[in-house]
Scaffold this motif. Structure first.
Motif, PDB file in Angstrom:
ATOM      1  N   ILE A 266      22.856  39.278  70.143  1.00 20.94           N
ATOM      2  CA  ILE A 266      23.158  40.544  70.811  1.00 20.94           C
ATOM      3  C   ILE A 266      21.977  40.928  71.686  1.00 20.94           C
ATOM      4  O   ILE A 266      20.822  40.828  71.269  1.00 20.94           O
ATOM      5  CB  ILE A 266      23.488  41.612  69.752  1.00 20.94           C
ATOM      6  CG1 ILE A 266      24.807  41.217  69.080  1.00 20.94           C
ATOM      7  CG2 ILE A 266      23.544  43.002  70.363  1.00 20.94           C
ATOM      8  CD1 ILE A 266      25.262  42.116  67.994  1.00 20.94           C
ATOM      9  N   GLY A 267      22.303  41.387  72.900  1.00 21.14           N
ATOM     10  CA  GLY A 267      21.276  41.657  73.897  1.00 21.14           C
ATOM     11  C   GLY A 267      20.462  42.910  73.621  1.00 21.14           C
ATOM     12  O   GLY A 267      20.610  43.565  72.590  1.00 21.14           O
ATOM     13  N   LEU A 282      29.035  34.746  68.579  1.00 20.38           N
ATOM     14  CA  LEU A 282      29.249  35.287  69.923  1.00 20.38           C
ATOM     15  C   LEU A 282      27.916  35.638  70.568  1.00 20.38           C
ATOM     16  O   LEU A 282      26.907  35.827  69.901  1.00 20.38           O
ATOM     17  CB  LEU A 282      30.111  36.554  69.855  1.00 20.38           C
ATOM     18  CG  LEU A 282      31.483  36.404  69.208  1.00 20.38           C
ATOM     19  CD1 LEU A 282      32.253  37.707  69.330  1.00 20.38           C
ATOM     20  CD2 LEU A 282      32.258  35.264  69.834  1.00 20.38           C
ATOM     21  N   THR A 283      27.948  35.751  71.884  1.00 19.09           N
ATOM     22  CA  THR A 283      26.781  36.212  72.628  1.00 19.09           C
ATOM     23  C   THR A 283      27.163  37.467  73.395  1.00 19.09           C
ATOM     24  O   THR A 283      28.183  37.492  74.094  1.00 19.09           O
ATOM     25  CB  THR A 283      26.317  35.122  73.613  1.00 19.09           C
ATOM     26  OG1 THR A 283      25.973  33.963  72.855  1.00 19.09           O
ATOM     27  CG2 THR A 283      25.093  35.576  74.405  1.00 19.09           C
ATOM     28  N   VAL A 296      35.031  43.038  68.525  1.00 20.77           N
ATOM     29  CA  VAL A 296      34.562  42.140  69.584  1.00 20.77           C
ATOM     30  C   VAL A 296      34.845  40.719  69.139  1.00 20.77           C
ATOM     31  O   VAL A 296      34.217  40.204  68.219  1.00 20.77           O
ATOM     32  CB  VAL A 296      33.059  42.339  69.850  1.00 20.77           C
ATOM     33  CG1 VAL A 296      32.591  41.418  70.975  1.00 20.77           C
ATOM     34  CG2 VAL A 296      32.768  43.800  70.178  1.00 20.77           C
ATOM     35  N   SER A 297      35.833  40.085  69.786  1.00 19.81           N
ATOM     36  CA  SER A 297      36.281  38.770  69.328  1.00 19.81           C
ATOM     37  C   SER A 297      35.951  37.663  70.317  1.00 19.81           C
ATOM     38  O   SER A 297      36.370  36.525  70.145  1.00 19.81           O
ATOM     39  CB  SER A 297      37.795  38.812  69.076  1.00 19.81           C
ATOM     40  OG  SER A 297      38.465  39.214  70.239  1.00 19.81           O
ATOM     41  N   ARG A 298      35.223  38.006  71.372  1.00 17.22           N
ATOM     42  CA  ARG A 298      34.788  36.976  72.316  1.00 17.22           C
ATOM     43  C   ARG A 298      33.434  37.401  72.891  1.00 17.22           C
ATOM     44  O   ARG A 298      33.085  38.580  72.853  1.00 17.22           O
ATOM     45  CB  ARG A 298      35.806  36.803  73.435  1.00 17.22           C
ATOM     46  CG  ARG A 298      36.113  38.112  74.145  1.00 17.22           C
ATOM     47  CD  ARG A 298      37.073  37.972  75.309  1.00 17.22           C
ATOM     48  NE  ARG A 298      37.368  39.292  75.862  1.00 17.22           N
ATOM     49  CZ  ARG A 298      36.599  39.944  76.729  1.00 17.22           C
ATOM     50  NH1 ARG A 298      35.469  39.419  77.148  1.00 17.22           N
ATOM     51  NH2 ARG A 298      36.946  41.142  77.176  1.00 17.22           N
ATOM     52  N   SER A 299      32.697  36.450  73.428  1.00 17.41           N
ATOM     53  CA  SER A 299      31.396  36.773  74.012  1.00 17.41           C
ATOM     54  C   SER A 299      31.565  37.690  75.212  1.00 17.41           C
ATOM     55  O   SER A 299      32.599  37.687  75.880  1.00 17.41           O
ATOM     56  CB  SER A 299      30.677  35.490  74.417  1.00 17.41           C
ATOM     57  OG  SER A 299      30.275  34.790  73.254  1.00 17.41           O
ATOM     58  N   ILE A 300      30.554  38.506  75.485  1.00 17.76           N
ATOM     59  CA  ILE A 300      30.582  39.432  76.613  1.00 17.76           C
ATOM     60  C   ILE A 300      29.371  39.114  77.480  1.00 17.76           C
ATOM     61  O   ILE A 300      28.235  39.231  77.022  1.00 17.76           O
ATOM     62  CB  ILE A 300      30.548  40.895  76.129  1.00 17.76           C
ATOM     63  CG1 ILE A 300      31.764  41.179  75.241  1.00 17.76           C
ATOM     64  CG2 ILE A 300      30.487  41.857  77.307  1.00 17.76           C
ATOM     65  CD1 ILE A 300      31.842  42.597  74.731  1.00 17.76           C
ATOM     66  N   ARG A 301      29.659  38.723  78.714  1.00 18.75           N
ATOM     67  CA  ARG A 301      28.588  38.248  79.599  1.00 18.75           C
ATOM     68  C   ARG A 301      28.112  39.324  80.554  1.00 18.75           C
ATOM     69  O   ARG A 301      27.132  39.136  81.258  1.00 18.75           O
ATOM     70  CB  ARG A 301      29.091  37.054  80.425  1.00 18.75           C
ATOM     71  CG  ARG A 301      29.738  35.949  79.619  1.00 18.75           C
ATOM     72  CD  ARG A 301      28.728  35.200  78.794  1.00 18.75           C
ATOM     73  NE  ARG A 301      29.371  34.144  77.997  1.00 18.75           N
ATOM     74  CZ  ARG A 301      28.727  33.436  77.093  1.00 18.75           C
ATOM     75  NH1 ARG A 301      27.444  33.651  76.830  1.00 18.75           N
ATOM     76  NH2 ARG A 301      29.349  32.510  76.393  1.00 18.75           N
ATOM     77  N   GLU A 302      28.860  40.436  80.644  1.00 16.22           N
ATOM     78  CA  GLU A 302      28.616  41.426  81.687  1.00 16.22           C
ATOM     79  C   GLU A 302      28.364  42.791  81.059  1.00 16.22           C
ATOM     80  O   GLU A 302      29.125  43.225  80.180  1.00 16.22           O
ATOM     81  CB  GLU A 302      29.892  41.489  82.552  1.00 16.22           C
ATOM     82  CG  GLU A 302      29.716  42.103  83.899  1.00 16.22           C
ATOM     83  CD  GLU A 302      31.068  42.204  84.610  1.00 16.22           C
ATOM     84  OE1 GLU A 302      31.243  43.154  85.374  1.00 16.22           O
ATOM     85  OE2 GLU A 302      31.950  41.339  84.358  1.00 16.22           O
ATOM     86  N   ALA A 303      27.328  43.471  81.506  1.00 19.89           N
ATOM     87  CA  ALA A 303      27.031  44.812  81.011  1.00 19.89           C
ATOM     88  C   ALA A 303      28.212  45.737  81.264  1.00 19.89           C
ATOM     89  O   ALA A 303      29.013  45.510  82.169  1.00 19.89           O
ATOM     90  CB  ALA A 303      25.781  45.350  81.697  1.00 19.89           C
ATOM     91  N   GLY A 304      28.325  46.781  80.474  1.00 15.81           N
ATOM     92  CA  GLY A 304      29.422  47.735  80.662  1.00 15.81           C
ATOM     93  C   GLY A 304      29.929  48.251  79.329  1.00 15.81           C
ATOM     94  O   GLY A 304      29.412  47.887  78.271  1.00 15.81           O
ATOM     95  N   GLN A 305      30.950  49.100  79.435  1.00 16.53           N
ATOM     96  CA  GLN A 305      31.541  49.716  78.242  1.00 16.53           C
ATOM     97  C   GLN A 305      32.833  48.975  77.902  1.00 16.53           C
ATOM     98  O   GLN A 305      33.682  48.774  78.777  1.00 16.53           O
ATOM     99  CB  GLN A 305      31.845  51.188  78.532  1.00 16.53           C
ATOM    100  CG  GLN A 305      32.566  51.939  77.406  1.00 16.53           C
ATOM    101  CD  GLN A 305      31.608  52.601  76.452  1.00 16.53           C
ATOM    102  OE1 GLN A 305      30.473  52.890  76.811  1.00 16.53           O
ATOM    103  NE2 GLN A 305      32.039  52.841  75.223  1.00 16.53           N
TER     104      GLN A 305
END
Lengths: 349, 349, 349
Positions: A266-267, A282-283, A296-305
């Motif tokens: 996690i970032g 996940l990342t 959260v069931s998949r990685s999130i590559r982009e900042a945001g809500q």
């Protein structure tokens, strides 16, 4: 049990407009502050209320200062982040009223001879400290805590009552671990053989940076082989579960009841609303914000809500919509059939 | 602090191909293993990486062995379940480095005179053991645990620090209960009279089989009248809640933050993803697998994988879809109206 | 270890029909009761089973009494709420078998000289009691509990083992706090300055009324400035998280794993199913009932039952419906397009 406004400004900065010798005993919300209090304006919506406040002194932003000054008769401390200034001032006032726990080891504590407890640390009643553990200067370990062998508690870190901090794990300086938290318990790792689980030993550690807060009854698993890592400035609320080999980036905050499965990365500067859940491996990028109750069931590559929870309704309405959700593919098929029919009608060729 | 590959094979089985006298100090992942390590190949996807590994020895399946053998120069242990073999080998290496806690009762523990503590058990600092409790041979009860009257802790079962194990509950052999877990707390049972709750005494027990692992801060309620039962080989992760009178079937595993309401009967060989929830009085068949974050609101009679959580989206997209979900019945009505109109158009009779 | 039916009626009321001298040793469900037991009929569905029961005595409502009397040969206690009567009778029988903990302070406890422990209170092994704390008559504080400075534990309130009850918090009479619960931990309050969190001291308290039950490993945050308030008769199950400055109205009940974010104001006589979540700063009216697994994201002004969770399905079906949910706005657009086209067809002007 109070201070001069001028002394506060000397310690915390800000530009003082008004009488530096005003005495204040603490901070109160705008609506409740009287001549013995400071107050603060962190939301311009409340400018009029601030201008009319009976507080001795007000913390105010440059943008709001002119408006407030026109009506307010007390002292003003002008600063760019009044809410952060309020937090620091509140810390100052809280410290005035606080008796720091005396350095030393309570007679009822059981400390292994090879543990290194700094003479400036406080070890409360019924604490256990394992062999080779290190408790640094200014650390406070309250009643009933258990510190495992070779664990390290950093300077001025405070473990509230009944914390369990397992073998070889480490926390840096100025941290807070609240009661009932368990740091460094075994991760959930098994091999399966014919339906039966065989435990995989969890030999990694939990490595926690500086200025980290961990809430009551939160649990953090030690790594399987490598370590679980909590970076500087992370704030975890109560009843959070962090799986083995996770890394939580610096200055990320998680509200109560969040769960993070193993090996999630996690970032930094992320926030997680209450009861959000993150699957394993996940990342999550920096500056991602997850709403409460979202999975959260998949990685999130982009900042945001990001959000994902079923909207609440009166039960009878939910019964209706949930029945439709269960059969959404039937609805989709109907729409396709309609489209086909209409195509035939409008373009009969 | 190491072993010969041949000794490992003598203890754990498998077919050794290569030099039995190779010394290995531990297990490492394929990418990190060097000549002092063993490694393992449990997923054929990584065959090439395994073949090129610098490990002293490799655990490998018969299906992958020919491929690996062509490139790999170390020893090979050929076995049908390399991952299970890895788990057992890792247990072996972990035990080499471990100092077993010394048998005996710490001077600070408070043990009721009528409790039966086997001389081969270890009772740590500040432990309390109630009247009539039985702690069997090889059991380890770490600092700060509280064992209620007439409770039974089985052979070689390990209670980590700060576990509470209530009166009359029992756990079998080779179990592990992690820190902060509470076994045998009262179930949530009340009668309501004019809006006011009247407590129903919870007089059942929690009966736990052999080889059961229970995670940190997990809670298991005692039965109301009959017992709550956790069968052999069950693995529960951290922060799980099991209500009164539940039965969890043998070799079922639950990930962190799962909740099971009272009187649910759960089959054998099931798995529950993190934060899955099960309502009360349901029956779940054997070999049912529930995805993370899913709410089980009805009994499940058929083995298989079941899921139910709202998919995550960017918040703005979720706002749109959630608003539609709230009004899905209106959408259904529109489709019905369209179907009717089209019927009139195509079949005007 | 039993009683006469007549003695029970003298204590608990109800109208006795039959032999007051019948001896009963306890209460059992209809299906299991024999001549040594009482049983009860709280659901008319089971009238026939009750009439045929082998129990010595039956608790029955006036509405069911005539039906039951025709077949049942034992004594009957007729009362308007048989289930509440059962709860009270079960409490009576449970108390018969119970040995009340002896008043006094265990030698291993550490009690500050300025604490006021009533001579009628019980303080177990390894308990810590802070300066100025008050433990009232009949209170029971089990092993390993930590009571902070100036805390107040009311008369006949029972803290099970390993509870942490922080400084200045208070609980009234006849309460129960189960093991591992943490009362009065810091709320999750921070100001943010350039991405870094600055702690806001949490100087409020937790104020708990009379007859409140709090489950195992439940956590309740102290207020930031004002207090967190739990009113009389509230029942909280295990692993619940209550944020700072919440108010939970009298006789509200919450099942396990519920989370309530800070400053939520919850009415009286509400119920919350397991794992329901409430966002911060919301207001929930009296007599609101929230289903398990539902996320409350807005205030609720009207009594009633509310629900919001994604329905469970076989995983393959969920994959289909979830994909449609993600694109519901596309489906809505298709329907709009169809409506437009049809409008053109039916009304070509």
């Amino acid at each position: 049990m109070g201070t001069r406004v001028g002394e506060l400004v000397e310690r915390l900065g800000g530009q003082l407009v008004g009488d530096a010798n005003l005495e204040v005993s603490g901070i109160a919300p705008l609506a409740e502050a009287d001549a013995s209090h400071m107050s603060f304006l962190s939301n311009s919506k409340f400018r009029a209320q601030a201008a009319a406040s009976g507080a001795a002194a007000l913390i105010v932003s440059p943008a709001d200062d002119a408006f407030v000054a026109a009506g307010f008769h007390g002292a003003r401390i002008v600063t760019h982040n009044p809410y952060a200034y309020f937090a620091r001032a509140a810390q100052f006032f809280a410290a005035l009223g606080e008796v720091a726990p005396a350095p030393g080891v309570d007679a009822s504590a059981v400390v292994a001879p090879s543990a290194l407890v700094d003479p400036g640390a406080h070890i409360g009643p019924h604490v256990s400290v394992g062999a080779g553990a290190v408790i640094k200067a200014g650390a406070v370990v309250d009643a009933g805590c258990v510190i495992g062998p070779d664990a390290v508690i950093g300077e001025h870190t405070h473990l509230f009552a009944n914390v369990t901090f397992h073998a070889r794990c480490q926390i840096g300086a100025r941290g807070i671990i609240h009661s009932g938290a368990v740091i460094g318990t075994d991760g959930f790792g098994f091999a399966n053989e014919g339906g039966v689980y065989i435990k995989i030993p969890q030999t990694g550690r939990v490595m926690i940076g500086d200025d980290v807060d961990i809430g009551a009854n939160t649990t953090i698993d030690r790594g399987a082989l490598a370590d679980t890592v909590i970076e500087d400035g992370v704030k975890l609320d109560n009843q959070i579960q962090i799986g083995h080999n996770c890394r939580i980036g610096a200055h990320t905050a998680m509200a109560g009841c969040v769960g993070v499965a193993g090996s999630a990365i996690i970032g930094k500067y992320c926030t997680f609303g209450g009861a959000a859940m993150v699957l394993g491996h996940l990342t999550i990028a920096d500056r991602v914000h997850i709403s409460s109750g979202s999975m959260v069931s998949r990685s999130i590559r982009e900042a945001g809500q990001y959000t994902g929870f079923y909207p609440l309704a009166k039960n009878a309405e939910w019964e209706k919509t949930a029945a439709i959700v269960r059969n959404l593919d039937a609805m989709r098929d109907k729409i396709r059939a309609l489209e086909k029919t209409i195509k035939t009608l409008t373009d009969p060729k």
